[in-house]
Design an enzyme around this catalytic site. Structure first.
Site, short mmCIF file in Angstrom:
data_model
loop_
_atom_site.label_atom_id
_atom_site.label_comp_id
_atom_site.label_asym_id
_atom_site.label_seq_id
_atom_site.Cartn_x
_atom_site.Cartn_y
_atom_site.Cartn_z
N HIS A 61 -31.20 55.59 -22.97
CA HIS A 61 -31.41 54.14 -22.94
C HIS A 61 -32.57 53.80 -22.00
O HIS A 61 -32.40 53.54 -20.82
CB HIS A 61 -30.14 53.41 -22.50
N ASN A 95 -36.99 47.05 -28.74
CA ASN A 95 -37.26 45.62 -28.50
C ASN A 95 -38.61 45.42 -27.86
O ASN A 95 -38.76 44.88 -26.77
CB ASN A 95 -36.15 44.98 -27.66
N ASP A 308 -30.68 52.35 -18.85
CA ASP A 308 -31.24 51.05 -19.24
C ASP A 308 -32.47 50.73 -18.37
O ASP A 308 -32.64 49.61 -17.89
CB ASP A 308 -30.19 49.93 -19.14
#
Lengths: 433, 310
Positions: A61, A95, A308
């Site tokens: 991630h 994204n 993340d």
């Protein structure tokens, strides 16, 4: 190039290895494992005495910000941060600008990473076109171009029916659906966890339920469709319970926890006096949530650790708290926080750490897991488990410095990163070509 | 008397009772100036500050402006669009530019909680919070405490009911943080959708029944209801709000006979408060406004002027 790793403690639970040995690397592969290997003519000898030699760590991630947001991070700086953090490979999120939802964009990332990357990079593709939650993206095509999973991270699919069809569709291509579980109708306008600290600071909160209703939905859809759904950055105690229940029911559900979610609580926003480096989505929540995440890591409900890693430019952070971008960097502090917060306190063993940061992440996205066996590709992470060090902004390889951990004292540091037989980091110094 | 050893006034949560006492005592001393026929002293002559308001304000902005003028300071007033992004300049840049003109203090109201805290870290002039989002409104909290202290002598042991939209209220938070430091018994009452989560842990009582909060109260502080909250499904209609949570003459009778009735303004008459009592003999609403000037004079004086020599 040949490398000899001397006297390390090799830990690779998937191959039932926990022994002191040398590893000889030649032509990108592990050529020999044994005691007292000769170093005659070896290009590089790494003294790993007292250190852990593990199959290479993989972070599934990561926001590489390519294409379109290279002012935050680019392939070179993102992969430099990865190898500095001990990672031999990363899975990047779609994204970007534009959203990675078609073959040319997937190929662009794959090719750029091959040219400029210091570690391996595997892209993910969007679930829906433009991550708008409406039409499915060309998932099969993107798989052929190199994606390892699909996700609308950051702009999660609102329609349960669209998500259901995406799962059914992805399953036939054997792709995992990663979900940033967030019901935006509940979380809209929030900037930190909804609780007593947000009440105290007067910041609009993000209730835990905004995540939990989507986790419940995903678990149920996985049960129905048989698709593999992976809950990203799990943040609340009820979400952990829902995943645990899903696993008991036989759902193909997995999940990840980030170092910040098992380390911090919402109190950090007050302690750092509204520092926007404490703003991330999902937010860090309460002590009971943090403890539930740790319990989930200990009992296997939480499958892996992922960061993340979300770099942002200082201009996006040096603003009012409610207006600041969500996200913190994570690649360069993940190993240190995991050793400090999970291994040293005895919550997980070193072997479990290796499983959660190397073997399982690779398996989840359908990659051959790095292994410490002769003939395997030489993707290796060496950890100095006892090293105490301070997180310093000026030493970071990432283009962005939005980390609440700057200044923290940690125990356990990545010592060396070997990617496909190439030494890419030694003693926290990144090694380019 | 010790001076105020801080650069900024950001909120009451992190202030000590010694600091609050100093501000309130100074305000008592300076209050006379605002009621004289010649309302000007040279105390802050040669000092300059700016009021920077990103939200509309009548009371707070004008009261800050007059407070400085009465003390002889130079003041400039900037009212900005609520979004600095829209203007194309960041808040930090705006503030740094104003500071570069030679300000001694910046008084700011901003819709984002924590915005003055960010400025305080980056500016060397004093930053005074005139209201930050849903967080704090320290000068309102101080003027409310001054008003209560003047009427009741002490804050200790008083039952103070704060009624209305607690969740979105910076006035409520500053009152809670200030009053609890002095041992007041603070009650919060309002519809469940407008009550913040977790406040019981800060030592206050929370109820959805306004009668319970008003019963035997020494002070009733009624908050302004922002009508746009209806659009977010937080309460259905003004009529229903008034029926269950409006402070009416009948409900005020539940409080002590000499209870004070307060409101930070601007009032929605007939919604959160009935006109009869707003203009009645228990009301100290205009006294609050007068005290507001005094408290702001005290803060400007203590931060910019001879705090040490006071």
């Amino acid at each position: 190039m040949t490398i000899l790793i001397r006297n390390g403690r090799l830990i690779d639970p998937a191959n039932h290895i926990d022994q002191l040995a040398d590893i000889f690397i030649k032509n990108g592969r592990i050529a020999a494992i044994g005691e007292g290997l000769k170093d005659n003519g070896v290009d590089k000898v790494i003294n790993a005495r007292g250190k852990v030699v593990a199959p290479g760590f993989i972070d599934i991630h990561v926001h590489l910000r390519v294409p379109g947001q290279e002012y935050k991070e680019d392939i070179r700086t993102g992969t430099a941060a990865a190898v500095r953090g001990g990672f031999v490979g990363i899975v990047c999120m779609p994204n970007t600008n534009p959203v990675i939802d078609n073959v040319p964009l997937v190929s662009y990332v794959v090719n750029l990473a091959r040219e400029q990357g210091l570690c391996k990079v595997w892209p993910t593709g969007a679930i829906t076109k433009g991550s708008k939650g409406e039409q499915l993206a060309e998932i099969g095509d993107m798989k052929e171009a190199g994606i390892v999973a699909i996700t609308d991270d950051g702009r999660p699919v609102t329609s349960s029916e669209t998500m259901r069809q995406a799962m059914i569709y992805a399953k036939q291509f054997d792709l995992m659906v990663m979900d940033h579980a967030e019901e935006k109708a509940i979380s809209a306008g929030g900037a930190m966890h909804y609780g007593k600290v947000s009440s105290m600071l007067g910041i609009k909160g993000i209730p835990s339920t905004s995540e939990e209703v989507q986790v419940a939905r995903d678990v149920l859809l996985s049960l129905e469709t048989g698709a593999h759904v992976h809950i990203q950055h799990i943040s609340s105690r009820q979400s952990v319970a829902l995943v645990r229940w899903g696993k008991q029911m036989g759902a193909r559900v997995t999940c990840e926890a980030t170092p910040h979610h098992f380390t911090l609580t919402d109190q950090i926003v007050a302690d750092l006096n509204y520092s926007t480096d404490t703003k991330m989505n999902p937010p860090v929540r309460e002590e009971a949530d943090r403890l539930a995440i740790i319990a989930g890591i200990a009992d296997g409900t939480i499958d892996i650790i992922a960061t993340d890693h979300a770099p942002h430019h200082i201009d996006e952070k040096a603003v009012e708290y409610q207006d600041a971008a969500f996200g913190i960097t994570g690649l360069e502090t993940s190993v240190g926080l995991t050793v400090t917060k999970l291994v040293k306190p005895g919550i997980i063993s070193l072997a479990q750490m290796v499983t959660m940061m190397s073997t399982r992440p690779a398996e989840l996205v359908g990659l051959k897991a790095p292994a410490l066996v002769e003939g395997a590709e030489a993707d290796i992470t060496i950890i100095d488990v006892d090293k105490s060090w301070t997180v310093k902004a000026e030493e970071m390889a990432s283009k962005s410095l939005n980390s609440p951990f700057i200044g923290w004292e940690l125990t356990g540091a990545p010592h060396a990163t070997i990617v496909g037989g190439k030494l890419r980091m030694l003693e926290q110094q990144v090694i380019g070509e | 008397m010790p001076g105020l050893k801080r650069k900024d006034i950001l909120g009451l949560r992190d202030m000590t009772t010694d600091e609050i006492d100093l501000i309130l005592n100074t305000a008592e001393t300076l209050k006379d100036i605002a009621t004289r026929s010649i309302k000007k002293v040279p105390t802050l002559r040669g000092k300059a500050y700016c009021t920077l308001f990103y939200e509309n304000s009548t009371r707070t902005a004008k009261s800050f402006e007059l407070a400085g003028k009465y003390l002889g300071a130079d003041v400039i007033n900037v009212s900005a669009s609520s979004s600095s992004v829209k203007k194309g300049e960041t808040l930090l840049d705006t503030a740094r530019n104003l500071e570069a003109m030679g300000l001694d203090a910046l008084v700011m109201r901003h819709p984002a909680g924590g915005a003055p805290h960010m400025l305080a870290r980056h500016l060397s002039c004093s930053v005074i919070n005139a209201g930050d989002g849903m967080h704090e409104h320290p000068t309102q909290g101080l003027l409310d405490m001054l008003t209560i202290r003047q009427q009741k002598g002490s804050l200790k042991g008083l039952k103070v009911a704060i009624v209305g939209d607690i969740m979105h209220s910076r006035v409520a938070r500053s009152n809670i943080y200030g009053l609890t430091k002095y041992g007041a018994e603070v009650w919060l009452a309002g519809p469940a959708t407008l009550l913040p989560t977790g406040f019981e842990e800060f030592g206050v009582k929370v109820t959805t029944r306004v009668e319970e909060a008003l019963e035997g109260a020494d002070v009733v502080n009624v908050l302004r209801l922002q009508l746009e909250r209806m659009e977010k499904s937080l309460f259905p209609t003004v009529a229903e709000y008034h029926k269950f949570w409006g402070v009416t003459p009948a409900r005020l009778k539940l409080a002590k006979a000499n209870a004070l009735l307060m409101h930070p303004g601007p009032m929605n008459r007939g919604v959160e408060i009935s006109s009869h009592i707003a203009d009645g003999n228990q009301s100290v609403i205009l006294e609050q406004v007068t005290n507001g000037v005094a408290v702001r004079m005290a803060i400007l004086y203590l931060l910019m002027g001879g705090g040490e020599a006071a």
